[in-house]
Design an enzyme around this catalytic site. Structure first.
Site, PDB file in Angstrom:
ATOM      1  N   GLU A   1       0.840  -1.489  -0.372  1.00 36.60           N
ATOM      2  CA  GLU A   1       0.010  -0.129  -0.188  1.00 36.60           C
ATOM      3  C   GLU A   1       0.552   1.367   0.111  1.00 36.60           C
ATOM      4  O   GLU A   1       2.290   1.148   1.188  1.00 36.60           O
ATOM      5  CB  GLU A   1      -1.137  -0.179   0.891  1.00 36.60           C
ATOM      6  CG  GLU A   1      -1.962   1.124   1.136  1.00 36.60           C
ATOM      7  CD  GLU A   1      -3.277   0.807   2.104  1.00 36.60           C
ATOM      8  OE1 GLU A   1      -3.831   1.781   2.665  1.00 36.60           O
ATOM      9  OE2 GLU A   1      -3.423  -0.542   2.358  1.00 36.60           O
TER      10      GLU A   1
ATOM     11  N   ASP B   1       0.073   5.330   0.273  1.00 37.03           N
ATOM     12  CA  ASP B   1      -0.913   6.155   0.988  1.00 37.03           C
ATOM     13  C   ASP B   1      -0.487   7.498   1.159  1.00 37.03           C
ATOM     14  O   ASP B   1      -0.203   8.373   1.236  1.00 37.03           O
ATOM     15  CB  ASP B   1      -0.878   6.114   2.780  1.00 37.03           C
ATOM     16  CG  ASP B   1      -1.577   4.347   3.598  1.00 37.03           C
ATOM     17  OD1 ASP B   1      -2.310   3.879   1.254  1.00 37.03           O
ATOM     18  OD2 ASP B   1      -1.633   3.746   4.014  1.00 37.03           O
TER      19      ASP B   1
ATOM     20  N   GLU C   1      -3.358  10.531   3.138  1.00 39.68           N
ATOM     21  CA  GLU C   1      -4.665  10.243   3.501  1.00 39.68           C
ATOM     22  C   GLU C   1      -4.097  11.887   4.144  1.00 39.68           C
ATOM     23  O   GLU C   1      -3.312  12.951   4.517  1.00 39.68           O
ATOM     24  CB  GLU C   1      -4.150  10.142   4.820  1.00 39.68           C
ATOM     25  CG  GLU C   1      -4.567   8.558   4.799  1.00 39.68           C
ATOM     26  CD  GLU C   1      -5.177   7.307   5.468  1.00 39.68           C
ATOM     27  OE1 GLU C   1      -5.810   6.949   5.426  1.00 39.68           O
ATOM     28  OE2 GLU C   1      -4.111   7.118   6.693  1.00 39.68           O
TER      29      GLU C   1
END
Length: 281
Positions: free
Chosen positions: A99, A101, A103
């Site tokens: 993953e 990311d 955010e």
């Protein structure tokens, strides 16, 4: 027979080398949840996600990617967005997933957003770095980019690199390189932790909250049937940060980084992760 074999080999390689290009958002993404709270607008050139007290919303890419340079322009929730999280990331599936990311943690009006980044490899994350942005990400669209090749992952904002995660498999540290990943985004309520560690709750009188997306571009290898192949001719396949890029990244990290797992001795009392001894990862 030889011709037939060669033809099949060429056909197989051709079917694996697929490079995605820019297009309307509805050609590249599916809305996956939200019961009407996510919408394609302007003939698919704009995508909006909405959050209210009942539900958030989200979308995912139609394609899976294995390496590439991926750009998306995003305009974040304006005003009092405390408690909300706008997540934009690449991910594979399963307990040993990879993953990458971005955010965006909401704020109280007048305070800056927190940009949270993380990298998972083989199911292991805990590689967080957090930043303040040097502009208001709610008044206009800004470009958030991920460069992912076999040597490194680079996070960039409006072309300025903010973080690099290098391939350090030689030290026994897994690197995302074998699992194709889809692109996901969601707008959701995380008032228990998103803003000042959960001290500031979501003000539902300000709902609905809305984030907007446009100008998606993926110069990337698309995985078909679990297989992908890219040519070394792709300019991003061996791309690395030049001296200017390294300097700009150091500027961001010096002035706008607010958390780095590689300096958190309280969190890792037995010693920092191995990659932290080599580089700010």
């Amino acid at each position: 027979m030889a011709f037939h074999s060669i033809f099949n080999s060429v056909f197989l390689v051709a079917s694996l080398i697929v490079v995605a290009s820019a297009g309307s958002l509805n050609e590249n993404f599916d809305i996956t949840w939200g019961d009407g709270r996510a919408q394609f607008l302007n003939n698919g050139q704009l995508l909006t996600l909405t959050l209210d007290k009942t539900s958030g919303s989200g979308f995912q890419s139609k394609n899976e990617y294995l390496f590439g340079k991926i750009d998306m322009q995003i305009k974040l929730v304006p005003g009092n967005s405390a408690g909300t999280v706008t997540a934009y990331y690449l991910s594979s599936e399963g307990p040993t997933h990879d993953e990458i990311d971005f955010e965006f943690l909401g704020n109280v009006t007048g305070q800056p957003y927190t940009l949270h980044t993380n990298v998972f490899s083989q199911g292991k994350g805990e590689r967080e770095q957090q930043f303040r942005l040097w502009f208001d990400p709610t008044t206009d669209f800004h470009t958030y980019s991920i460069l992912w090749n076999p040597q490194r992952i680079v996070f960039s904002v409006d072309g300025t690199p903010i973080r690099e995660f290098r391939n350090l498999e030689s030290m026994g540290i897994p690197f995302p390189k074998n699992q194709p990943m889809k692109i996901y985004s969601s707008l959701w309520d995380a008032e228990d932790w998103a803003t000042q560690g959960g001290r500031i709750k979501t003000d539902w009188s300000k709902a609905p909250f809305r984030a907007s997306y446009r100008n998606f571009n993926a110069d990337a290898c698309v995985s078909r049937n679990g297989q992908s192949s890219c040519t070394s001719a792709s300019p991003w396949m061996n791309q690395q940060l030049d001296a200017t890029g390294q300097s700009r990244m150091r500027w961001v990290q010096k002035n706008y980084m607010i958390y780095n797992y590689c300096t958190d001795l309280q969190r890792f009392p037995q010693g920092l992760p191995k990659e932290c001894t080599v580089t700010l990862s």
